[in-house]
Design a protein around this motif. Structure first.
Motif, mmCIF file in Angstrom:
data_model
loop_
_atom_site.group_PDB
_atom_site.id
_atom_site.type_symbol
_atom_site.label_atom_id
_atom_site.label_comp_id
_atom_site.label_asym_id
_atom_site.label_seq_id
_atom_site.Cartn_x
_atom_site.Cartn_y
_atom_site.Cartn_z
ATOM 1 N N GLU A 35 82.353 8.117 31.806
ATOM 2 C CA GLU A 35 83.724 8.502 31.476
ATOM 3 C C GLU A 35 83.901 10.020 31.583
ATOM 4 O OE1 GLU A 35 85.381 7.216 27.797
ATOM 5 O OE2 GLU A 35 85.539 5.129 28.437
ATOM 6 N N VAL A 95 89.676 5.929 30.935
ATOM 7 C CA VAL A 95 88.828 5.836 29.737
ATOM 8 C C VAL A 95 89.087 4.529 29.000
ATOM 9 C CG1 VAL A 95 88.815 8.344 29.510
ATOM 10 C CG2 VAL A 95 90.486 7.016 28.235
ATOM 11 N N ARG A 96 88.116 4.146 28.187
ATOM 12 C CA ARG A 96 88.289 2.967 27.348
ATOM 13 C C ARG A 96 89.316 3.259 26.256
ATOM 14 N NH1 ARG A 96 82.274 2.706 25.602
ATOM 15 N NH2 ARG A 96 82.627 4.922 25.951
#
Length: 222
Positions: A35, A95-96
């Motif tokens: 990330e 991103v998560r």
């Protein structure tokens, strides 16, 4: 052969700090690392003209904080903060999901003392077919005029196309104590893509000595 050490990596914990600050177990470490890489790639590609020096990333359990150091903050922020909101939307795809995504835009007050911005400036000039000697000398003069104690700029590759052999050319002014750990050395490398091929550009800027014991002096932002 001489063994080269990255001046930034050598001084981490002495007068430089990590650009990613977080802790993760084995389960999440690889995902966080990817990330971080994707976030920096996003800014390098989508906002290449915004004069971004570096991107610092801090993580906690439910928070992702990104500090963007740039010489042109207006290009990032946009009209009434519209640029920030657009960046947040695009980062949401990379991103998560996190509860709190924070973007901080920080201005680099002296772009001529930032090695990354100087190297990028040289690369852009070379891509516009400006003579390499002129580009390097002008960059060196700007850095020294801005108050640096020493600077070295270097370009490698098939420089002018007259000879297909790659070579390295460099200019230096002032002092550059690379072996002195307390020396505040800002270092960056980038590439220029010309008709003759890829050129590697490196820049070292010596700003003086840091005698403080605090490693988080940020080593370059005034």
């Amino acid at each position: 052969m001489g063994q080269k050490v990255n001046p930034y990596g050598l001084r981490i914990g002495i007068n430089k700090d990590w650009q990613s600050t977080w802790y993760a177990g084995k389960k999440d470490f690889a995902a966080n690392l990817k990330e971080d890489h994707d976030i920096r790639e996003f800014f390098a590609k989508k906002h290449a003209n915004a004069g971004i020096s570096k991107v610092e990333i801090k993580r906690t359990e439910n928070k992702l904080e990104i500090d963007i150091f740039t010489g042109k903050p207006g290009m990032i922020i946009g009209t009434k903060g519209a640029g920030i909101e657009q960046i947040k939307k695009e980062l949401g795809k990379i991103v998560r999901p996190v509860k709190n995504l924070v973007l901080n835009v920080k201005e680099v007050k002296k772009p001529d003392l930032d090695a990354h911005l100087v190297a990028e400036s040289i690369a852009q000039q070379l891509e516009k077919r400006i003579a390499w000697r002129r580009a390097l000398k002008q960059a060196l003069q700007r850095v020294m005029k801005a108050g640096a104690k020493g600077c070295k700029v270097q370009v490698s590759g098939v420089i002018d196309g007259a000879n297909t052999m790659g070579r390295t050319e460099k200019y230096m002014e002032g002092s550059l104590p690379l072996h002195t750990l307390r020396a505040d050395i800002d270092y960056a490398e980038t590439a220029a893509y010309t008709n003759y091929g890829k050129l590697g550009i490196k820049c070292w800027i010596y700003k003086g000595e840091i005698l403080s014991k605090n490693p988080a002096n940020k080593g370059g932002q005034e």
